[in-house]
Enzyme design. Structure first.
Site, PDB file in Angstrom:
ATOM      1  N   CYS A 142      48.614 -20.450 -14.436  1.00 21.87           N
ATOM      2  CA  CYS A 142      47.577 -20.870 -15.393  1.00 21.87           C
ATOM      3  C   CYS A 142      48.012 -22.057 -16.251  1.00 21.87           C
ATOM      4  O   CYS A 142      47.181 -22.685 -16.899  1.00 21.87           O
ATOM      5  CB  CYS A 142      47.178 -19.696 -16.275  1.00 21.87           C
ATOM      6  SG  CYS A 142      46.513 -18.352 -15.301  1.00 21.87           S
ATOM      7  N   HIS A 191      43.480 -22.302 -22.393  1.00 21.62           N
ATOM      8  CA  HIS A 191      43.300 -21.623 -21.113  1.00 21.62           C
ATOM      9  C   HIS A 191      42.365 -20.438 -21.340  1.00 21.62           C
ATOM     10  O   HIS A 191      42.485 -19.723 -22.340  1.00 21.62           O
ATOM     11  CB  HIS A 191      44.656 -21.157 -20.588  1.00 21.62           C
ATOM     12  CG  HIS A 191      44.553 -20.262 -19.399  1.00 21.62           C
ATOM     13  ND1 HIS A 191      43.857 -20.614 -18.267  1.00 21.62           N
ATOM     14  CD2 HIS A 191      45.048 -19.007 -19.174  1.00 21.62           C
ATOM     15  CE1 HIS A 191      43.935 -19.617 -17.395  1.00 21.62           C
ATOM     16  NE2 HIS A 191      44.636 -18.639 -17.914  1.00 21.62           N
ATOM     17  N   ASN A 248      38.358 -16.585 -15.575  1.00 19.37           N
ATOM     18  CA  ASN A 248      39.666 -17.244 -15.536  1.00 19.37           C
ATOM     19  C   ASN A 248      39.816 -17.938 -14.178  1.00 19.37           C
ATOM     20  O   ASN A 248      40.016 -17.280 -13.165  1.00 19.37           O
ATOM     21  CB  ASN A 248      40.757 -16.193 -15.747  1.00 19.37           C
ATOM     22  CG  ASN A 248      42.152 -16.784 -15.742  1.00 19.37           C
ATOM     23  OD1 ASN A 248      42.357 -17.946 -15.378  1.00 19.37           O
ATOM     24  ND2 ASN A 248      43.120 -15.978 -16.143  1.00 19.37           N
TER      25      ASN A 248
HETATM   26  O1  UT7 Z   1      45.687 -16.071 -16.991  1.00 21.70           O
HETATM   27  C1  UT7 Z   1      46.993 -15.603 -16.810  1.00 21.70           C
HETATM   28  C2  UT7 Z   1      47.436 -14.766 -17.902  1.00 21.70           C
HETATM   29  N1  UT7 Z   1      46.688 -13.519 -17.920  1.00 21.70           N
HETATM   30  C3  UT7 Z   1      46.263 -13.051 -19.060  1.00 21.70           C
HETATM   31  O2  UT7 Z   1      46.420 -13.693 -20.088  1.00 21.70           O
HETATM   32  C4  UT7 Z   1      45.644 -11.686 -19.075  1.00 21.70           C
HETATM   33  C5  UT7 Z   1      46.176 -10.898 -20.225  1.00 21.70           C
HETATM   34  N2  UT7 Z   1      45.699  -9.505 -20.267  1.00 21.70           N
HETATM   35  C6  UT7 Z   1      44.427  -9.202 -20.571  1.00 21.70           C
HETATM   36  O3  UT7 Z   1      43.585 -10.055 -20.725  1.00 21.70           O
HETATM   37  C7  UT7 Z   1      44.085  -7.744 -20.770  1.00 21.70           C
HETATM   38  O4  UT7 Z   1      45.280  -7.014 -20.863  1.00 21.70           O
HETATM   39  C8  UT7 Z   1      43.195  -7.153 -19.644  1.00 21.70           C
HETATM   40  C9  UT7 Z   1      41.805  -7.759 -19.727  1.00 21.70           C
HETATM   41  C10 UT7 Z   1      43.809  -7.407 -18.290  1.00 21.70           C
HETATM   42  C11 UT7 Z   1      43.049  -5.646 -19.854  1.00 21.70           C
HETATM   43  O5  UT7 Z   1      42.555  -5.359 -21.164  1.00 21.70           O
HETATM   44  P1  UT7 Z   1      43.304  -4.311 -22.115  1.00 21.70           P
HETATM   45  O6  UT7 Z   1      42.554  -4.270 -23.365  1.00 21.70           O
HETATM   46  O7  UT7 Z   1      44.765  -4.725 -22.194  1.00 21.70           O
HETATM   47  O8  UT7 Z   1      43.110  -2.973 -21.343  1.00 21.70           O
HETATM   48  P2  UT7 Z   1      44.225  -1.952 -20.850  1.00 21.70           P
HETATM   49  O9  UT7 Z   1      44.929  -2.461 -19.657  1.00 21.70           O
HETATM   50  O10 UT7 Z   1      45.051  -1.504 -22.009  1.00 21.70           O
HETATM   51  O11 UT7 Z   1      43.319  -0.723 -20.413  1.00 21.70           O
HETATM   52  C12 UT7 Z   1      42.593   0.059 -21.387  1.00 21.70           C
HETATM   53  C13 UT7 Z   1      41.754   1.081 -20.657  1.00 21.70           C
HETATM   54  C14 UT7 Z   1      42.526   1.872 -19.601  1.00 21.70           C
HETATM   55  O12 UT7 Z   1      42.040   3.200 -19.587  1.00 21.70           O
HETATM   56  P3  UT7 Z   1      42.855   4.370 -20.322  1.00 21.70           P
HETATM   57  O13 UT7 Z   1      44.199   4.397 -19.673  1.00 21.70           O
HETATM   58  O14 UT7 Z   1      42.912   3.979 -21.772  1.00 21.70           O
HETATM   59  O15 UT7 Z   1      42.015   5.566 -20.044  1.00 21.70           O
HETATM   60  C15 UT7 Z   1      42.137   1.198 -18.308  1.00 21.70           C
HETATM   61  O16 UT7 Z   1      42.217   2.057 -17.204  1.00 21.70           O
HETATM   62  O17 UT7 Z   1      40.706   0.417 -19.966  1.00 21.70           O
HETATM   63  C16 UT7 Z   1      40.700   0.834 -18.588  1.00 21.70           C
HETATM   64  N3  UT7 Z   1      40.218  -0.266 -17.783  1.00 21.70           N
HETATM   65  C17 UT7 Z   1      38.908  -0.468 -17.537  1.00 21.70           C
HETATM   66  N4  UT7 Z   1      37.811   0.222 -17.892  1.00 21.70           N
HETATM   67  C18 UT7 Z   1      36.612  -0.249 -17.481  1.00 21.70           C
HETATM   68  C19 UT7 Z   1      40.929  -1.255 -17.195  1.00 21.70           C
HETATM   69  N5  UT7 Z   1      40.113  -2.102 -16.552  1.00 21.70           N
HETATM   70  C20 UT7 Z   1      38.850  -1.629 -16.746  1.00 21.70           C
HETATM   71  C21 UT7 Z   1      37.575  -2.057 -16.346  1.00 21.70           C
HETATM   72  N6  UT7 Z   1      36.495  -1.339 -16.736  1.00 21.70           N
HETATM   73  N7  UT7 Z   1      37.392  -3.178 -15.614  1.00 21.70           N
END
Ligand code: UT7
Length: 336
Positions: free
Chosen positions: A116, A256, A286
């Site tokens: 990225c 980004h 993204n």
């Molecule tokens: O571009 C390159 C660099 N990349 C980035 O900068 C990405 C950085 N990371 C992020 O943007 C975020 O971490 C994500 C968007 C990938 C994920 O968001 P988050 O707020 O960190 O969610 P999480 O991984 O902590 O997941 C929270 C909950 C989980 O459920 P439990 O364990 O709390 O029950 C996940 O299973 O959300 C769940 N979850 C979803 N629920 C509905 C994960 N993906 C989804 C989804 N829909 N698509």
């Protein structure tokens, strides 16, 4: 003799027609529009459909848009760099394929892989050729067909990514416009948190790599999120401070587009209100190396000669950085 700087003198882009919205995604995986909008901020992403179309298909169209808008003769371009992690193939480079198809037949070409942050790394590399006097016209492309390496059964990654390409022209300026400072960084400890394992020399494509889904992007979302916020904000503030830029001096942050919450956090640390932060993540998602030039393309009409911009990125590697650009032309005079 006045110092030569590398000015961005045009922007072109291409986004594929097909729109994958959150409603369609929620039929593929267990997710909702509300979760995606709240946690990431993406409504739609554009996807390149059809056989025989790789990243170069989009790059060619972005460069044609750029050449048409700037009126530049493609044979005058001396260097083409394409930032991508989804090249058409390992070799020849995607830059090479794009240059050939767009008539940039006198250019030497190579790809740059910094995920990225790829566009920023490529832009700063290209600027050195202009500043040294070695090149007079350089095209820098950020292009990724992320749908080619996205697992549409994995709800933690598939809402994030989209496909696009965008390109800029760099030319010499003796009036102090263009790329005025850059702070770019890499840290290999990040390799374990954001990667695609399969298809390289370590894990050549095989039944095993396909079965284990090693040809898809994997990331530990929360770890990447935290590193993205702190590193992007730190490096942007560093670039502001060493160029004596207060928040009031910056026309736009060009971040980004990975997550709306990361963008907001970086803008906050820089003291910028939301209207001075370029955002199009809701439309395109993204698009990896394409996000920053795609923002410049989207906002071009609103940019004026002399505007101070801070471009900032974070991505796989880890890689991150910020570039200070003094914009070189009134965008409204450059028709889309
Ligand atoms: O571009 C390159 C660099 N990349 C980035 O900068 C990405 C950085 N990371 C992020 O943007 C975020 O971490 C994500 C968007 C990938 C994920 O968001 P988050 O707020 O960190 O969610 P999480 O991984 O902590 O997941 C929270 C909950 C989980 O459920 P439990 O364990 O709390 O029950 C996940 O299973 O959300 C769940 N979850 C979803 N629920 C509905 C994960 N993906 C989804 C989804 N829909 N698509």
């Amino acid at each position: 003799m006045s110092k030569i700087t590398a000015a961005i003198t045009g922007v072109g882009a291409y986004v594929p027609d097909y729109i994958l919205d959150n409603e369609e995604l929620s039929k593929l995986v267990d997710t909702t529009d509300e979760w995606i909008m709240t946690r990431i901020g993406i409504k739609t992403r554009h996807i390149l459909k059809g056989e025989g179309k790789g990243t170069s298909y989009m790059g060619i169209r972005a460069v044609n848009d750029l050449l048409e808008k700037t009126g530049v003769d493609p044979t005058e371009v001396g260097l083409v760099i394409c930032a991508t992690v989804t090249p058409d193939m390992f070799f020849p480079s995607t830059a090479n394929l794009i240059a050939f198809q767009t008539g940039m037949t006198n250019a030497f070409c190579f790809d740059m892989s910094a995920a990225c942050s790829g566009f920023l790394f490529a832009l700063n590399t290209a600027a050195q050729y202009i500043m040294s006097g070695m090149q007079k016209k350089v095209v820098v492309i950020g292009a990724d067909k992320m749908s080619a390496i996205t697992d549409y059964t994995d709800r933690t990654t598939c809402p994030i990514f989209g496909d696009a390409a965008a390109a800029v022209l760099l030319e010499p300026s003796t009036d102090g416009y263009g790329i005025l400072d850059a702070s770019l960084h890499s840290d290999g400890r990040g390799a374990q948190h954001l990667y695609m394992l399969g298809g390289g020399s370590l894990h050549p494509s095989s039944e095993h790599t396909i079965r284990e889904k090693m040809h898809y992007v994997h990331q530990e979302g929360q770890t990447v999120f935290k590193a993205a916020v702190s590193n992007m904000a730190d490096v942007s503030v560093e670039v502001m401070q060493r160029n004596n830029l207060g928040s009031e001096d910056i026309r736009y942050l060009v971040p980004h587009q990975a997550n709306m919450r990361i963008i907001d956090a970086v803008a906050n640390r820089m003291g910028l209100p939301s209207e001075r932060c370029m955002v199009n993540i809701q439309k395109y998602g993204n698009t990896t190396a394409a996000t920053i030039p795609l923002c410049l393309w989207d906002y071009e009409q609103r940019l004026n000669k002399g505007d101070n911009l801070v471009l900032a990125a974070f991505g796989g590697g880890f890689t991150w950085g910020a570039i200070y650009v003094k914009w070189a032309y009134d965008g409204a005079t450059m028709h889309k």
